[in-house]
Design a protein around this motif. Structure first.
Motif, PDB file in Angstrom:
ATOM      1  N   ASN A 155       0.853  -1.187   0.000  1.00 50.09           N
ATOM      2  CA  ASN A 155       0.000   0.000   0.000  1.00 50.09           C
ATOM      3  C   ASN A 155       0.887   1.235   0.000  1.00 50.09           C
ATOM      4  OD1 ASN A 155      -2.655  -1.122   0.213  1.00 50.09           O
ATOM      5  ND2 ASN A 155      -2.168  -1.679   2.308  1.00 50.09           N
ATOM      6  N   GLN A 204      -4.720   6.563  -1.985  1.00 51.47           N
ATOM      7  CA  GLN A 204      -4.098   5.298  -1.611  1.00 51.47           C
ATOM      8  C   GLN A 204      -4.081   4.373  -2.830  1.00 51.47           C
ATOM      9  OE1 GLN A 204      -6.022   3.153   1.530  1.00 51.47           O
ATOM     10  NE2 GLN A 204      -4.601   1.459   1.426  1.00 51.47           N
ATOM     11  N   GLY A 239      -5.570  -1.651  -6.892  1.00 48.13           N
ATOM     12  CA  GLY A 239      -6.615  -0.696  -6.554  1.00 48.13           C
ATOM     13  C   GLY A 239      -6.097   0.706  -6.332  1.00 48.13           C
ATOM     14  N   GLY A 245      -7.689   4.510  -4.445  1.00 48.42           N
ATOM     15  CA  GLY A 245      -8.794   5.085  -3.698  1.00 48.42           C
ATOM     16  C   GLY A 245      -8.487   6.497  -3.260  1.00 48.42           C
ATOM     17  N   ARG A 285     -14.913   7.252   1.726  1.00 47.42           N
ATOM     18  CA  ARG A 285     -13.787   6.901   0.869  1.00 47.42           C
ATOM     19  C   ARG A 285     -14.325   6.285  -0.416  1.00 47.42           C
ATOM     20  NH1 ARG A 285      -8.928   6.901   1.392  1.00 47.42           N
ATOM     21  NH2 ARG A 285      -7.576   5.561   0.220  1.00 47.42           N
ATOM     22  N   ASN A 332     -13.108   3.792  -3.638  1.00 53.10           N
ATOM     23  CA  ASN A 332     -12.082   2.857  -4.096  1.00 53.10           C
ATOM     24  C   ASN A 332     -12.488   2.238  -5.423  1.00 53.10           C
ATOM     25  OD1 ASN A 332     -10.407   3.014  -1.790  1.00 53.10           O
ATOM     26  ND2 ASN A 332     -11.737   1.599  -0.709  1.00 53.10           N
ATOM     27  N   VAL A 374     -11.153  -1.143  -7.541  1.00 53.52           N
ATOM     28  CA  VAL A 374     -10.286  -2.307  -7.404  1.00 53.52           C
ATOM     29  C   VAL A 374     -10.513  -3.247  -8.585  1.00 53.52           C
ATOM     30  CG1 VAL A 374      -9.705  -4.280  -5.949  1.00 53.52           C
ATOM     31  CG2 VAL A 374     -10.402  -2.137  -4.890  1.00 53.52           C
ATOM     32  N   GLU A 415     -18.113  -1.752   4.086  1.00 51.53           N
ATOM     33  CA  GLU A 415     -17.870  -1.531   2.672  1.00 51.53           C
ATOM     34  C   GLU A 415     -19.062  -2.048   1.878  1.00 51.53           C
ATOM     35  OE1 GLU A 415     -14.294  -3.211   1.213  1.00 51.53           O
ATOM     36  OE2 GLU A 415     -13.066  -1.596   2.011  1.00 51.53           O
TER      37      GLU A 415
END
Length: 125
Positions: A19, A30, A75, A77, A85, A87, A89, A114
């Motif tokens: 990450n 990220q 991914g 984000g 957030r 994201n 992926v 999520e």
């Protein structure tokens, strides 16, 4: 009548996850990369014998599961505020027998929850 049959398979994954986080103005970004080796054991191509009330027995076979897979996930984000957030992926699993790819859009409004929505799913055998 059909016979009672049980089939069980297990899966284990060994891999690494990377990450990287950075900030551009007020947005926290990220990026992530996950690569692993997945191994299956047990009944990887189960079969069972069935029959209708009248008629001969017949055998039903499940699609075979590969023993070894490569699992890859990429991914990116961004934070949308203090408690949300966004994201995106993309993940794929590769084996000599088949390939499966999936892209997911994830929005998280509570850090521990999520909601996933599959955008694209492709399976080839």
């Amino acid at each position: 009548m059909g016979q009672c049959a049980n089939a069980s398979a297990g899966f284990g994954t060994l891999g690494a996850r990377l990450n990287h986080q950075w900030q551009v103005q007020e947005t926290n970004w990220q990026a992530s990369l996950s690569v692993g080796w997945q191994r299956a054991w047990g009944d990887r191509s189960p079969t069972t014998t069935l029959a209708f009330a009248t008629g001969p027995d017949f055998t039903v076979s499940a699609a075979a599961i590969a023993r070894n897979w490569a699992v890859i996930e990429v991914g990116i984000g961004a934070s949308l505020g203090h408690s949300s957030r966004f994201n995106f992926v993309c993940s794929t699993t590769l084996a000599n027998q088949s390939c499966q790819s999936e892209s997911c859009l994830t929005q998280s409004t509570v850090p521990s929850h999520e909601a996933r929505m599959a955008l694209v799913r492709f399976t080839a055998h």
